[in-house]
Design an enzyme around this catalytic site. Structure first.
Site, PDB file in Angstrom:
ATOM      1  N   LEU B  77      46.474  28.053  43.684  1.00  0.00           N
ATOM      2  CA  LEU B  77      45.438  27.793  42.683  1.00  0.00           C
ATOM      3  C   LEU B  77      44.335  28.826  42.861  1.00  0.00           C
ATOM      4  CD1 LEU B  77      45.025  23.927  43.247  1.00  0.00           C
ATOM      5  CD2 LEU B  77      46.578  25.075  41.651  1.00  0.00           C
ATOM      6  N   CYS B  78      43.908  29.425  41.777  1.00  0.00           N
ATOM      7  CA  CYS B  78      42.814  30.407  41.849  1.00  0.00           C
ATOM      8  C   CYS B  78      41.537  29.706  42.297  1.00  0.00           C
ATOM      9  CB  CYS B  78      42.580  31.038  40.494  1.00  0.00           C
ATOM     10  SG  CYS B  78      41.018  31.938  40.428  1.00  0.00           S
TER      11      CYS B  78
END
Lengths: 102, 130, 136
Positions: B77-78
């Site tokens: 996940l960024c």
């Protein structure tokens, strides 16, 4: 192989298909997925565009997305191919690059 | 072949997460490597373990977590996108003084460099989004 | 990964502010610059609106990220292709865009425009020539 283009929008909602068709070089491939598959149905106002494009591009729909939307194989414009999920993977592998027209 | 996936939309809102998952399964079944699935924009919402869909619906997060568990797929996940949208792991929760974390098993939070790295490392990058 | 140099294009087709894609797309470009690849950007369809001069978000309570475009030159992102047809369709001319410049290290640091106006055919060819295209 050149570019695999994917379009996931209904041509009646966004310009993704038109933008894709106006940029895709001859000999490239278009895979219609998600709502993009509606463009491949016969008798819509989009059909002439798809027929013209078929003269210079390979065009496929993602079978499972068609089935989900009640689009049977015989409702597709002649010349449009149908691939399953494994076929999608094969197309990605066969082409040098994948361009998603979101 | 080494394939990277980019998922840009949240679960249930858009088909992107379903399409990406189907693609990942089909690619793995054919013996390809899914090097990484990178979740960006609202896509980070795929990684919250707090999602509770109705029992007769698919559980998008659990599906991803299972893919990580069984095939070792790297689910990233960024961090910037996740922070904006309230997705955090224990470290992030502590650093930002939150009272809880919500990241699901098999996911990790990292920087955008992981996306660019995947694009460079992989033979193909396939994007699913809106 | 060492030594690999891929041709990477960031293709922006969406307007700023209405959705987050333009802003978060720019963040990828800035981070990606650290990887020392052969990078270019293309602004197509509503993407050309991202470069419109005079953006002022003060009254909508959102962050104005357009000044960040001016920093791209410092990140060695110096080729920003803007599609002529997309400008024309929207009644825009090059003068309506922010002036974006970089210093060319191969030309005695001469200041040059990063913006290159090209036609649709050329964008198609550029897409075809990439190893990776990011779409935002």
């Amino acid at each position: 192989m050149p570019v695999l283009h994917t379009v996931n929008k209904s041509p009646f909602e966004k310009n993704a298909l038109d933008s894709c068709l106006s940029h895709a070089l001859d000999g490239s491939t278009l895979l219609l997925i998600e709502d993009g598959v509606y463009a491949a149905m016969r008798a819509s106002s989009i059909e002439p565009r798809i027929r013209r494009a078929l003269k210079r591009l390979r065009i496929h729909v993602l079978e499972n997305d068609c089935r989900a939307r009640g689009i049977s194989e015989d409702a597709l414009i002649e010349g449009v191919g149908s691939v399953d999920d494994a076929g999608f993977v094969d197309l990605v592998v066969e082409h040098d690059n994948v361009q998603a027209w979101l | 072949m080494k394939i990277g996936l980019l998922v840009n939309e949240g679960p249930y809102q858009h088909q992107a997460a379903d399409s990406a998952y189907r693609f990942a399964c089909a690619a793995l079944a054919k013996g390809h490597e899914i090097f990484r699935v990178f979740f960006y924009h609202d896509g980070v919402n795929n990684g919250t373990r707090l999602m509770t869909p109705p029992q007769d619906d698919r559980h998008i997060q659990q599906r991803w977590s299972e893919l990580a568990r069984t095939h070792g797929v790297d689910l990233v996940l960024c961090v910037a996108a996740a922070q904006r949208r309230g997705i955090c792991d224990p470290d992030e929760a502590k650093r930002n003084a939150k009272d809880a974390d919500n990241i699901a098993p098999g996911f990790r939070i990292s920087g955008l460099g992981q996306l660019v790295e995947a694009a460079i490392e992989c033979d193909r990058l396939v994007t699913f989004g809106d | 990964m060492a030594g690999q140099c891929k041709k990477i294009m960031y293709l922006h087709r969406r307007a700023p502010y209405g959705t987050v894609y333009a802003q978060e797309g720019l963040e990828v470009v800035l981070i990606g610059a650290a990887f020392d690849q052969d990078v270019c950007m293309a602004f197509v369809d509503d993407g050309v609106y991202q470069l419109k001069a005079g953006q002022d978000t003060s009254a909508v309570g959102m962050k104005n990220f357009s000044p960040a475009w001016r920093a791209l030159g410092d990140y060695d992102v110096t080729r920003l292709y803007v599609e002529r047809e997309s400008l024309d369709e929207r009644g825009l001319r090059e003068e309506d865009l922010m002036p974006l410049r970089y210093e060319d290290e191969n030309d005695d640091w001469a200041e040059k425009s990063s913006i290159v106006i090209v036609d649709r055919k050329e964008i198609g060819r550029l897409i075809d020539a990439q190893d990776v295209v990011f779409n935002f």
